[in-house]
Design a protein around this motif. Structure first.
Motif, short mmCIF file in Angstrom:
data_model
loop_
_atom_site.label_atom_id
_atom_site.label_comp_id
_atom_site.label_asym_id
_atom_site.label_seq_id
_atom_site.Cartn_x
_atom_site.Cartn_y
_atom_site.Cartn_z
N ALA A 353 0.63 -1.07 0.00
CA ALA A 353 0.08 0.16 0.02
C ALA A 353 0.90 1.14 0.10
N GLN A 354 1.98 1.30 0.87
CA GLN A 354 2.80 2.18 0.83
C GLN A 354 3.38 2.80 -0.49
N LEU A 355 3.68 1.75 -1.27
CA LEU A 355 4.37 1.92 -2.62
C LEU A 355 3.36 2.37 -3.52
N VAL A 356 2.12 1.91 -3.51
CA VAL A 356 1.21 2.31 -4.46
C VAL A 356 0.83 3.82 -4.07
N GLU A 357 0.81 4.30 -2.82
CA GLU A 357 0.30 5.40 -2.47
C GLU A 357 1.40 6.52 -2.94
N ARG A 358 2.57 6.21 -2.83
CA ARG A 358 3.60 7.01 -3.48
C ARG A 358 3.43 7.35 -4.64
N VAL A 359 3.56 5.96 -5.50
CA VAL A 359 3.49 6.47 -6.89
C VAL A 359 2.30 7.11 -7.32
N LEU A 360 1.03 6.96 -6.61
CA LEU A 360 -0.10 7.81 -7.05
C LEU A 360 0.02 9.04 -6.85
#
Ligand code: NAD
Ligand code: MG
Length: 394
Positions: A353-360
């Motif tokens: 989730a952290q990775l997806v949130e940062r890319v978004l």
């Protein structure tokens, strides 16, 4: 019913195997034209011996050579490899129906090829619709293809809608749709323990046996998030009219809430052969091999609201849907990279989730109406996700 001629993309996967199980029960109704498997040569060889397709497609030349050797010179099956071959067997003029069951963005091109050729497209590959929703739906409409949902929730909604609703529910008196979710293996795991969950724990789903990618997505509830976006394209609804409800028994597969207060649902045992058989035979009904529901044995059905703090991926998917345009493409790409890294034990579970949130967060939303733009956005998001994953790993 006229005999259907099938291409099954992703035949060696969980959905592919269930599809062939249903097909084998009705040899008079279905003929197998082509089967694809990426690298599972042995399984594809067995399937080719049993179903004698005209074509079999593998990922690369080496696997194709292995399959040829296994099948021997007498085989009626011609073995091909690579993405162009997938497009070719999806669009071949002999084919009436394509099961699109490749996992991830890798399935986009062949799913679209089937749609462009005006086939009956049985869509399991939800990632294709999430990453390229507008392009996909425009292609289906322009080509006059028929799009039938395989995902159990969307199939349940499809079954609970009036016939001929034409992928837009505004005039059908629909207030909202409710996607049910089992909550996955971590529904009751203490939030502080989630970080330490292993791929093996994430893939141990309580009700469904599935491929590894969708199993991890179910554990993070990104699967439900992808399904919310999938539903918005299939049924023409915005985020405010798509709800998610946790229902741990997975007996009600989803529901439609109408203006008059009626709620229609589809129920059944959790077995993908039911939605697969529904879409294969639609509008007829055929035996799928699935037993009737025994509600006395089940006794009770329970429901709860989803916890968006425990499952930030579901929140991120809703945010991407509300943001529109390229946000869902980026969400899907970042998630595929994150899940791959988690399965390879390079990222912790909570870092998905952290990775997806940062890319978004780094992404500026654009409108994507052309396939080239979708592919370019997907590639850029993957590159960035890999860089961020690398920094999270160390
Ligand atoms: P799986 O991992 O079991 O099978 C995936 C299939 O895709 C295999 O045949 C594999 O050979 C092929 N494949 C993998 N990578 C490929 C690539 N790069 N190029 C070409 N082919 C490739 O997955 P699954 O569980 O069967 O899921 C397939 C799709 O169906 C996914 O999009 C998933 O979200 C969706 N789906 C699955 C279920 C389920 O119960 N399994 C339910 C609903 C939706
Ligand atoms: Mg589903």
């Amino acid at each position: 019913m006229q005999k259907q001629v099938l291409t099954i993309l992703g035949a060696t996967g969980s959905i592919g195997v269930s599809t062939l199980d249903v097909v084998a029960r009705h040899p008079e109704q279905f003929e197998v034209f082509a089967l694809s498997g990426h690298a599972q040569v042995e399984r594809l060889a067995e399937q080719c011996r049993r179903f004698t397709p005209r074509f079999a497609v593998l990922g690369a030349a080496a696997e194709a050579a292995q399959l040829r050797a296994l099948l021997g010179p007498q085989s009626v099956t011609e073995v091909l490899h690579g993405a162009a071959a997938l497009d070719q067997v999806a669009a071949a003029p002999e084919v009436t129906t394509v099961m699109a069951a490749i996992v991830g963005a890798a399935g986009l091109s062949s799913s679209l090829a089937a749609a462009r050729a005006g086939k009956r497209v049985l869509l399991a590959n939800k990632e294709a619709l999430v990453m390229a929703g507008e392009v996909f739906i425009d292609t289906v409409r322009a080509a006059g293809a028929t799009l039938l949902p395989i995902d159990s929730e969307h199939n349940a909604i499809f079954q609970s809608l009036p016939r001929g609703f034409d992928y837009g529910l505004r005039h059908c008196g629909v207030r909202r749709i409710v996607l049910t979710a089992s909550g996955g293996p971590f529904r009751q795991t203490p939030p502080e323990a989630l970080a330490a969950m292993t791929p093996q724990q994430a893939c141990a789903h309580p009700n469904w046996v599935m491929g590894r990618k969708i199993s991890v997505d179910s554990a993070s509830m990104m699967n439900k998030g992808l399904e919310v976006i999938e539903a918005s394209w299939l049924f023409g609804l915005d985020a405010s009219r798509i709800d998610v409800l946790i229902h741990p028994e997975s007996v009600i597969h989803s529901m439609v809430d109408y203006d008059d207060g009626s709620m229609l649902a589809q129920l059944g045992n959790p077995d993908m052969r039911t939605p697969i058989a529904h879409a294969l035979a639609y509008p007829a009904r055929i035996d799928s091999g699935v037993a009737s529901l025994d509600l006395t044995r089940i006794g009770k059905l329970s429901f709860e609201a989803p916890d968006l703090q425990r499952f930030p991926c579901l929140r991120l998917a809703y945010e991407a849907l509300r943001a529109g345009g390229s946000a869902a493409t980026v969400l899907n790409a970042a998630n595929e990279i994150a899940v791959e890294a988690f399965l390879a034990e390079r990222l912790r579970f909570d870092q998905i989730a952290q990775l997806v949130e940062r890319v978004l967060a780094n992404h500026r939303v654009e409108h994507l109406s052309e396939l080239e733009a979708v592919i370019e956005t997907d590639a850029r998001a993957r590159l960035e996700a890999r860089q961020i994953a690398h920094s999270l790993e160390s």
